[in-house]
Design a protein around this motif. Structure first.
Motif, mmCIF file in Angstrom:
data_model
loop_
_atom_site.group_PDB
_atom_site.id
_atom_site.type_symbol
_atom_site.label_atom_id
_atom_site.label_comp_id
_atom_site.label_asym_id
_atom_site.label_seq_id
_atom_site.Cartn_x
_atom_site.Cartn_y
_atom_site.Cartn_z
ATOM 1 N N ARG A 279 0.843 -1.201 0.000
ATOM 2 C CA ARG A 279 0.000 0.000 0.000
ATOM 3 C C ARG A 279 0.876 1.248 0.000
ATOM 4 O O ARG A 279 0.624 2.205 -0.723
ATOM 5 N N ARG A 280 1.941 1.232 0.790
ATOM 6 C CA ARG A 280 2.865 2.371 0.855
ATOM 7 C C ARG A 280 3.553 2.578 -0.491
ATOM 8 O O ARG A 280 3.705 3.720 -0.942
ATOM 9 N N VAL A 281 3.959 1.505 -1.144
ATOM 10 C CA VAL A 281 4.570 1.607 -2.475
ATOM 11 C C VAL A 281 3.590 2.264 -3.437
ATOM 12 O O VAL A 281 3.960 3.182 -4.191
ATOM 13 N N PHE A 282 2.330 1.838 -3.428
ATOM 14 C CA PHE A 282 1.322 2.424 -4.315
ATOM 15 C C PHE A 282 1.113 3.906 -4.021
ATOM 16 O O PHE A 282 0.989 4.721 -4.943
ATOM 17 N N LEU A 283 1.069 4.269 -2.738
ATOM 18 C CA LEU A 283 0.906 5.678 -2.377
ATOM 19 C C LEU A 283 2.096 6.507 -2.867
ATOM 20 O O LEU A 283 1.919 7.611 -3.396
ATOM 21 N N LEU A 284 3.284 5.977 -2.709
ATOM 22 C CA LEU A 284 4.477 6.693 -3.163
ATOM 23 C C LEU A 284 4.522 6.798 -4.690
ATOM 24 O O LEU A 284 4.884 7.838 -5.239
ATOM 25 N N GLN A 285 4.112 5.747 -5.386
ATOM 26 C CA GLN A 285 4.065 5.800 -6.854
ATOM 27 C C GLN A 285 3.077 6.866 -7.315
ATOM 28 O O GLN A 285 3.351 7.613 -8.257
ATOM 29 N N SER A 286 1.953 6.945 -6.638
ATOM 30 C CA SER A 286 0.943 7.947 -6.971
ATOM 31 C C SER A 286 1.484 9.360 -6.733
ATOM 32 O O SER A 286 1.299 10.256 -7.556
ATOM 33 N N ARG A 287 2.163 9.544 -5.622
ATOM 34 C CA ARG A 287 2.726 10.862 -5.297
ATOM 35 C C ARG A 287 3.801 11.250 -6.307
ATOM 36 O O ARG A 287 3.873 12.410 -6.727
ATOM 37 N N ILE A 288 4.630 10.300 -6.709
ATOM 38 C CA ILE A 288 5.661 10.577 -7.712
ATOM 39 C C ILE A 288 5.012 11.023 -9.015
ATOM 40 O O ILE A 288 5.463 11.992 -9.648
ATOM 41 N N ALA A 289 3.948 10.339 -9.429
ATOM 42 C CA ALA A 289 3.249 10.712 -10.665
ATOM 43 C C ALA A 289 2.689 12.135 -10.558
ATOM 44 O O ALA A 289 2.778 12.925 -11.512
ATOM 45 N N GLU A 290 2.119 12.484 -9.407
ATOM 46 C CA GLU A 290 1.600 13.844 -9.202
ATOM 47 C C GLU A 290 2.717 14.877 -9.320
ATOM 48 O O GLU A 290 2.556 15.913 -9.972
ATOM 49 N N LEU A 291 3.848 14.607 -8.691
ATOM 50 C CA LEU A 291 4.975 15.543 -8.724
ATOM 51 C C LEU A 291 5.556 15.668 -10.130
ATOM 52 O O LEU A 291 5.938 16.772 -10.554
ATOM 53 N N GLU A 292 5.608 14.556 -10.869
ATOM 54 C CA GLU A 292 6.096 14.616 -12.246
ATOM 55 C C GLU A 292 5.163 15.456 -13.113
ATOM 56 O O GLU A 292 5.629 16.247 -13.943
ATOM 57 N N ASP A 293 3.847 15.313 -12.915
ATOM 58 C CA ASP A 293 2.882 16.123 -13.660
ATOM 59 C C ASP A 293 3.034 17.602 -13.320
ATOM 60 O O ASP A 293 2.999 18.467 -14.200
ATOM 61 N N GLU A 294 3.217 17.890 -12.031
ATOM 62 C CA GLU A 294 3.393 19.267 -11.586
ATOM 63 C C GLU A 294 4.666 19.868 -12.190
ATOM 64 O O GLU A 294 4.669 21.010 -12.665
ATOM 65 N N LEU A 295 5.750 19.112 -12.179
ATOM 66 C CA LEU A 295 7.005 19.583 -12.743
ATOM 67 C C LEU A 295 6.869 19.850 -14.241
ATOM 68 O O LEU A 295 7.348 20.878 -14.745
ATOM 69 N N ALA A 296 6.211 18.949 -14.957
ATOM 70 C CA ALA A 296 6.018 19.135 -16.398
ATOM 71 C C ALA A 296 5.196 20.388 -16.668
ATOM 72 O O ALA A 296 5.503 21.159 -17.589
#
Length: 83
Positions: free
Chosen positions: A55-72
């Protein structure tokens, strides 16, 4: 399709790792994305992670995707006009 026990799917739901939609009769209904997540859970559990860890891995993957979208989005906004 996934070759897993129903008890495993119940545990994923109970631990809020993969939470499917429910039919009117209460049956679990999995999207294609959720089926992929269950496959990923199988791999991670096979590597020794607990469901809490997954569950923690999934939450972190989701957060990484959000941050990558924000950076782009910021990079697009910072681009000079016409480039």
């Amino acid at each position: 399709m996934l070759d897993v026990q129903q008890a495993f799917l119940r545990r994923l739901d109970d631990h809020e790792v993969v939470t499917p939609a429910r039919s009117g009769g209460g049956q679990r209904r999995y999207s294609r994305r959720q089926v992929e997540q269950v496959q990923q859970v199988q791999e991670l559990v096979g590597e020794g992670l607990t469901l809490a860890g997954v569950r923690r891995v999934f939450l972190l993957q989701s957060r990484i995707a959000e941050l990558e979208d924000e950076l782009a989005a910021r990079r697009r906004a910072d681009r000079p006009p016409g480039s």
